[in-house]
Scaffold this active site. Structure first.
Site, short mmCIF file in Angstrom:
data_model
loop_
_atom_site.label_atom_id
_atom_site.label_comp_id
_atom_site.label_asym_id
_atom_site.label_seq_id
_atom_site.Cartn_x
_atom_site.Cartn_y
_atom_site.Cartn_z
N ARG A 46 3.27 0.19 13.59
CA ARG A 46 2.84 0.60 12.45
C ARG A 46 1.83 -0.14 11.72
O ARG A 46 0.81 0.29 11.21
CB ARG A 46 3.89 1.05 11.29
N HIS A 104 -1.92 0.79 10.71
CA HIS A 104 -2.40 0.72 9.57
C HIS A 104 -3.65 -0.49 9.37
O HIS A 104 -4.61 -0.12 8.63
CB HIS A 104 -1.38 0.12 8.49
#
Length: 322
Positions: A59, A63
């Site tokens: 993640r 991001h």
């Protein structure tokens, strides 16, 4: 909502034109032999003790790449004069920074000022997924680290869990990813957990009338309500892929097809012909092409807006510019 929408479209222009031709496999062979092995060993040290770190590390890479490209800007700390991406609401739940810092520390001892934090993050994400028996993909290297990190950019430009399919496709297209990449990369939700606050409006107050999202499976709603006891629950976490959240597999698509996707952004994949067809294909074939497709989309994502050549810098510490 006009103001955030305006900022969103203004900020799409911030991601630089892709310099991905400056990346290559084995980039550090001469300047820092064994760099990739050091990153893999460090990642293995952490993942062997805490396999659930794989999801947040994946993640974190995602991001990073969606804001200013894959330049390590998500790793920068805020300063007295600047609120950085790391403090944006979507990033406040990121974990695993210690893995990046540990790898950087090892590399600085061996090859000071050579290996970028952006490259380390890209390698760590790949190695973490591979170590939990997920797909393996090539990571061409040569990224340099950005010097700019702005909280508002992350707040408005990261795909939110409540996004509809139109917004999702537009946000992915803005960084050079298509509808297939969207549905493939969403499959990363096959591992990891989420805080209740990312989806409780779907089960407690979907239209502002104390109702539930009618597209959700009723049994799944009941199960979620038993875990997240109110719309204000900000502490409880639940599995994104119940019963299989530690295993990287194609089961996510079976859940989405059964209307048990945790986020609105998961459910939205059924609202587009191309993404819906992919969901159904993987659900029916038990993820037959998912690993191959995920590897391809991750390699593509890792090339978004990279800084190469003399752009940016090689940070001495990943959380501070030099």
């Amino acid at each position: 909502m006009a103001f955030p929408r305006l900022i969103f479209f203004l900020m799409l222009a911030i991601i630089p034109i892709c310099n991905a031709q400056g990346l290559k496999l084995g980039y550090y062979e001469k300047t820092c032999p064994g760099a990739e092995a050091i990153v893999e060993k460090t990642t293995s040290h952490y993942i062997s003790r805490a396999p659930t770190l794989a999801a947040p590390l994946l993640r974190m890479h995602f991001h990073d790449c969606f804001i200013r490209g894959c330049d390590g800007s998500v790793l920068l700390n805020s300063t007295k004069n600047n609120l950085a991406e790391i403090d944006a609401i979507p990033n406040q739940s990121l974990r695993g920074f210690q893995v990046i810092e540990a790898a950087k520390s090892e590399l600085e001892q061996k090859c000071p000022g050579v290996v970028s934090c952006a490259d380390i993050l890209a390698l760590v994400a790949r190695d973490a997924i591979s170590l939990i028996k997920g797909p393996y993909w090539n990571v061409p290297l040569g990224r340099r680290d950005g010097k700019v990190s702005i909280m508002l950019e992350a707040l408005f430009n990261l795909p939110p869990p409540f996004a509809n399919i139109t917004t999702l496709k537009a946000q992915f297209a803005s960084v050079g990813l298509n509808a297939k990449d969207l549905v493939v990369l969403s499959g990363g939700h096959t591992i990891g957990n989420s805080h209740c606050s990312s989806f409780t409006s779907r089960i407690y107050n979907f239209t502002g009338k104390g109702d539930t999202d009618p597209t959700m499976d009723a049994n799944y709603v009941a199960r979620l309500k038993s875990k997240c006891t109110s719309i204000n629950d900000v502490k409880t976490i639940v599995e994104m892929d119940p019963g299989s959240f530690k295993i990287f597999d194609g089961s996510y698509y079976s859940l989405v097809e059964k209307r048990r996707g945790l986020f609105q952004s998961d459910a939205a994949l059924l609202d587009d012909n191309e993404t819906k067809a992919y969901v159904k294909l993987q659900a029916m074939s038990h993820g037959s092409t998912f690993f191959k497709d995920f590897a391809e989309s991750m390699e593509k994502m890792g090339r978004i807006g990279v800084l190469t050549g003399k752009a940016g810098e090689i940070r001495k510490r990943c959380s501070f510019i030099n």
